[in-house]
Motif scaffolding. Sequence first.
Motif, PDB file in Angstrom:
ATOM      1  N   LYS A  49      -9.531   0.775 -12.056  1.00  0.00           N
ATOM      2  CA  LYS A  49     -10.853   1.210 -12.517  1.00  0.00           C
ATOM      3  C   LYS A  49     -10.847   1.590 -13.998  1.00  0.00           C
ATOM      4  CE  LYS A  49     -13.858   0.823 -10.804  1.00  0.00           C
ATOM      5  NZ  LYS A  49     -14.527  -0.519 -10.821  1.00  0.00           N
ATOM      6  N   GLU A  60      -6.957  -6.129 -26.933  1.00  0.00           N
ATOM      7  CA  GLU A  60      -7.779  -5.316 -27.847  1.00  0.00           C
ATOM      8  C   GLU A  60      -6.934  -4.220 -28.503  1.00  0.00           C
ATOM      9  OE1 GLU A  60     -12.251  -5.485 -25.818  1.00  0.00           O
ATOM     10  OE2 GLU A  60     -10.889  -3.851 -25.309  1.00  0.00           O
ATOM     11  N   VAL A  72      -6.438   6.388 -23.470  1.00  0.00           N
ATOM     12  CA  VAL A  72      -5.790   6.539 -22.160  1.00  0.00           C
ATOM     13  C   VAL A  72      -4.372   7.074 -22.330  1.00  0.00           C
ATOM     14  CG1 VAL A  72      -4.829   5.270 -20.189  1.00  0.00           C
ATOM     15  CG2 VAL A  72      -7.164   4.780 -20.949  1.00  0.00           C
ATOM     16  N   SER A  75      -4.336  10.721 -24.017  1.00  0.00           N
ATOM     17  CA  SER A  75      -4.763  11.834 -23.164  1.00  0.00           C
ATOM     18  C   SER A  75      -3.821  11.999 -21.968  1.00  0.00           C
ATOM     19  CB  SER A  75      -6.214  11.655 -22.709  1.00  0.00           C
ATOM     20  OG  SER A  75      -6.384  10.453 -22.001  1.00  0.00           O
ATOM     21  N   ALA A  76      -3.221  10.896 -21.501  1.00  0.00           N
ATOM     22  CA  ALA A  76      -2.242  11.003 -20.406  1.00  0.00           C
ATOM     23  C   ALA A  76      -1.039  11.821 -20.865  1.00  0.00           C
ATOM     24  CB  ALA A  76      -1.790   9.613 -19.943  1.00  0.00           C
ATOM     25  N   VAL A  79      -2.084  15.605 -21.239  1.00  0.00           N
ATOM     26  CA  VAL A  79      -2.213  16.300 -19.951  1.00  0.00           C
ATOM     27  C   VAL A  79      -0.836  16.514 -19.321  1.00  0.00           C
ATOM     28  CG1 VAL A  79      -3.035  16.033 -17.572  1.00  0.00           C
ATOM     29  CG2 VAL A  79      -4.591  15.596 -19.485  1.00  0.00           C
TER      30      VAL A  79
ATOM     31  N   LEU B   5     -18.596   5.299  -9.480  1.00  0.00           N
ATOM     32  CA  LEU B   5     -17.176   4.975  -9.362  1.00  0.00           C
ATOM     33  C   LEU B   5     -16.915   3.487  -9.585  1.00  0.00           C
ATOM     34  CD1 LEU B   5     -16.043   7.110  -6.277  1.00  0.00           C
ATOM     35  CD2 LEU B   5     -15.459   7.469  -8.662  1.00  0.00           C
ATOM     36  N   LYS B   6     -17.925   2.666  -9.302  1.00  0.00           N
ATOM     37  CA  LYS B   6     -17.751   1.215  -9.453  1.00  0.00           C
ATOM     38  C   LYS B   6     -17.755   0.768 -10.910  1.00  0.00           C
ATOM     39  CE  LYS B   6     -19.374  -0.575  -5.023  1.00  0.00           C
ATOM     40  NZ  LYS B   6     -20.379  -1.433  -4.362  1.00  0.00           N
ATOM     41  N   GLN B   7     -18.336   1.589 -11.784  1.00  0.00           N
ATOM     42  CA  GLN B   7     -18.310   1.268 -13.209  1.00  0.00           C
ATOM     43  C   GLN B   7     -16.872   1.354 -13.712  1.00  0.00           C
ATOM     44  OE1 GLN B   7     -21.209   0.507 -14.957  1.00  0.00           O
ATOM     45  NE2 GLN B   7     -22.109   0.572 -12.915  1.00  0.00           N
ATOM     46  N   PRO B   8     -16.550   0.642 -14.812  1.00  0.00           N
ATOM     47  CA  PRO B   8     -15.227   0.875 -15.416  1.00  0.00           C
ATOM     48  C   PRO B   8     -15.123   2.328 -15.854  1.00  0.00           C
ATOM     49  CG  PRO B   8     -16.297  -1.070 -16.364  1.00  0.00           C
ATOM     50  CD  PRO B   8     -17.337  -0.365 -15.527  1.00  0.00           C
ATOM     51  N   TRP B   9     -13.993   2.965 -15.564  1.00  0.00           N
ATOM     52  CA  TRP B   9     -13.849   4.392 -15.911  1.00  0.00           C
ATOM     53  C   TRP B   9     -13.467   4.542 -17.382  1.00  0.00           C
ATOM     54  CZ3 TRP B   9     -10.568   6.498 -11.180  1.00  0.00           C
ATOM     55  CH2 TRP B   9     -11.296   6.251  -9.998  1.00  0.00           C
ATOM     56  N   TRP B  11     -11.861   6.185 -20.905  1.00  0.00           N
ATOM     57  CA  TRP B  11     -10.481   6.617 -21.165  1.00  0.00           C
ATOM     58  C   TRP B  11     -10.263   8.098 -20.871  1.00  0.00           C
ATOM     59  CZ3 TRP B  11      -9.629  10.531 -24.597  1.00  0.00           C
ATOM     60  CH2 TRP B  11     -10.599  10.777 -25.562  1.00  0.00           C
ATOM     61  N   TYR B  12     -11.322   8.918 -21.105  1.00  0.00           N
ATOM     62  CA  TYR B  12     -11.114  10.369 -20.927  1.00  0.00           C
ATOM     63  C   TYR B  12     -11.102  10.792 -19.459  1.00  0.00           C
ATOM     64  CZ  TYR B  12     -16.206   9.816 -21.212  1.00  0.00           C
ATOM     65  OH  TYR B  12     -17.491   9.371 -21.041  1.00  0.00           O
ATOM     66  N   THR B  14      -9.661   8.249 -17.131  1.00  0.00           N
ATOM     67  CA  THR B  14      -8.457   7.505 -16.752  1.00  0.00           C
ATOM     68  C   THR B  14      -7.163   8.157 -17.260  1.00  0.00           C
ATOM     69  OG1 THR B  14      -9.770   5.491 -16.855  1.00  0.00           O
ATOM     70  CG2 THR B  14      -7.377   5.239 -16.882  1.00  0.00           C
ATOM     71  N   GLY B  15      -7.141   8.484 -18.560  1.00  0.00           N
ATOM     72  CA  GLY B  15      -5.920   9.020 -19.162  1.00  0.00           C
ATOM     73  C   GLY B  15      -5.438  10.309 -18.502  1.00  0.00           C
ATOM     74  N   PRO B  16      -6.329  11.342 -18.401  1.00  0.00           N
ATOM     75  CA  PRO B  16      -5.885  12.581 -17.754  1.00  0.00           C
ATOM     76  C   PRO B  16      -5.412  12.368 -16.309  1.00  0.00           C
ATOM     77  CG  PRO B  16      -7.860  12.996 -19.034  1.00  0.00           C
ATOM     78  CD  PRO B  16      -7.629  11.508 -19.081  1.00  0.00           C
ATOM     79  N   LEU B  17      -6.068  11.459 -15.553  1.00  0.00           N
ATOM     80  CA  LEU B  17      -5.630  11.214 -14.175  1.00  0.00           C
ATOM     81  C   LEU B  17      -4.222  10.600 -14.154  1.00  0.00           C
ATOM     82  CD1 LEU B  17      -8.914   9.887 -12.484  1.00  0.00           C
ATOM     83  CD2 LEU B  17      -7.757  12.075 -12.078  1.00  0.00           C
ATOM     84  N   ILE B  18      -3.963   9.688 -15.104  1.00  0.00           N
ATOM     85  CA  ILE B  18      -2.616   9.119 -15.186  1.00  0.00           C
ATOM     86  C   ILE B  18      -1.619  10.213 -15.573  1.00  0.00           C
ATOM     87  CG2 ILE B  18      -1.150   7.510 -16.496  1.00  0.00           C
ATOM     88  CD1 ILE B  18      -3.525   5.558 -16.540  1.00  0.00           C
ATOM     89  N   GLY B  19      -2.025  11.078 -16.509  1.00  0.00           N
ATOM     90  CA  GLY B  19      -1.151  12.169 -16.921  1.00  0.00           C
ATOM     91  C   GLY B  19      -0.804  13.106 -15.780  1.00  0.00           C
ATOM     92  N   GLU B  89     -16.020  -6.342 -20.091  1.00  0.00           N
ATOM     93  CA  GLU B  89     -16.570  -6.335 -21.448  1.00  0.00           C
ATOM     94  C   GLU B  89     -15.436  -6.300 -22.462  1.00  0.00           C
ATOM     95  OE1 GLU B  89     -19.565  -3.363 -22.325  1.00  0.00           O
ATOM     96  OE2 GLU B  89     -20.474  -3.707 -20.347  1.00  0.00           O
ATOM     97  N   VAL B  90     -15.506  -7.198 -23.440  1.00  0.00           N
ATOM     98  CA  VAL B  90     -14.477  -7.165 -24.478  1.00  0.00           C
ATOM     99  C   VAL B  90     -15.128  -7.187 -25.858  1.00  0.00           C
ATOM    100  CG1 VAL B  90     -12.803  -8.365 -23.008  1.00  0.00           C
ATOM    101  CG2 VAL B  90     -14.143  -9.663 -24.650  1.00  0.00           C
TER     102      VAL B  90
END
Lengths: 166, 187
Positions: A49, A60, A72, A75-76, A79, B5-9, B11-12, B14-19, B89-90
């Motif tokens: 997602k 890009e 991404v 911020s990863a 955190v 939730l179906k939209q592209p998430w 970075w702010y 996505t990134g913290p969740l990965i962290g 989207e690019v």
Amino acid sequence: MLKHNIADNDFEVRSTASATTDAGTPDHKWFHFLKYLVTGVLFGIVFVKGEVVSWFRIQEMFRLQSFHMYGVIGSAIAVAMIAVWFIKKLGIKTINGQSISFTPKKFNKGQVYGGLIFGSGWALTGACPGPLFAQIGTGATVIVVVLLSAIAGTWVYGLLREKLPH
Amino acid sequence: MIELLKQPWPWYITGPLIGLTVPALLLLGNRSFGISATLRHICAACVPAGIPFFKYNWKAETWNLVFVIGIALGGILASTFLANPAPVEVNPALSNELARYGITNYNNLVPGDIMNWQSLLTLRGALLMIGGGFLVGFGTRYAGGCTSGHAIMGISTLQWPSLVATICFMAGGFIVANLVLPFILSL
């Protein structure tokens, strides 16, 4: 001596010594792995997602055309850094009461040579190892070949590593 | 909610969740975040061939293999139940560049025009997928980690060798994406 140094430079695999201390933790029954499965599932959903597994987003990033991947990764790290600081500061233990340990990483030339080689592959495939698994999950079945090739690359490294500069 | 939730998430999100994966794995079982090691475990389990690098107790790292099976399942769930109906989207500069190489399909996260079973048999497809995959596997192990093990786990635990590795990941990517990839795509 050289052999010993090389053996110690893989930080993602625990040495035999520390692996034995794991025997006391309950991570040996199949259902104890469920927590890692669930974490992996959530992580895979975020990967897809957040379009971290998108070949286009990686292109890009390397052309400085989008802030997305920098946001991404940045911020990863931020955190994770705050969380690790709290874990260390408060001496937090695992859910099983085990102490949390961190292995210091030693510098070797492999981080430079290997880093440049991985970066090259990252730009071509648009994927690091984690995203490969997520891409396959999204139905891009041909990525199984990329994964098998990556496993082959790992194997060839294992075969040649004594001859490579570290 | 589900539409959001179906939209592209962004970075702010996505990134913290990965962290958060870093403390999650530490708290669940004192595990260091790192994914490329799974490739080594697969070698050790399936084709050790008497190579010292693959002689270790890979079974003690089973959690790592379970974790990547979870990532693949997460990919299935996200693309089945949370699929984004719109094309990826690019940046227009990128789509203009890619159009020159016949890449116009933005329906998937993986470019269907160059990454499919048919193009595997072309020089372009083989270099991208087989060649690129090999470099990912060889390079991550040579470097002792990938973006998860070095860039996120390593830097967040203040390991300067991981910062060096991450700078080299980016340098290799910049060089190849801008100087080598256009040549391969024009094949």
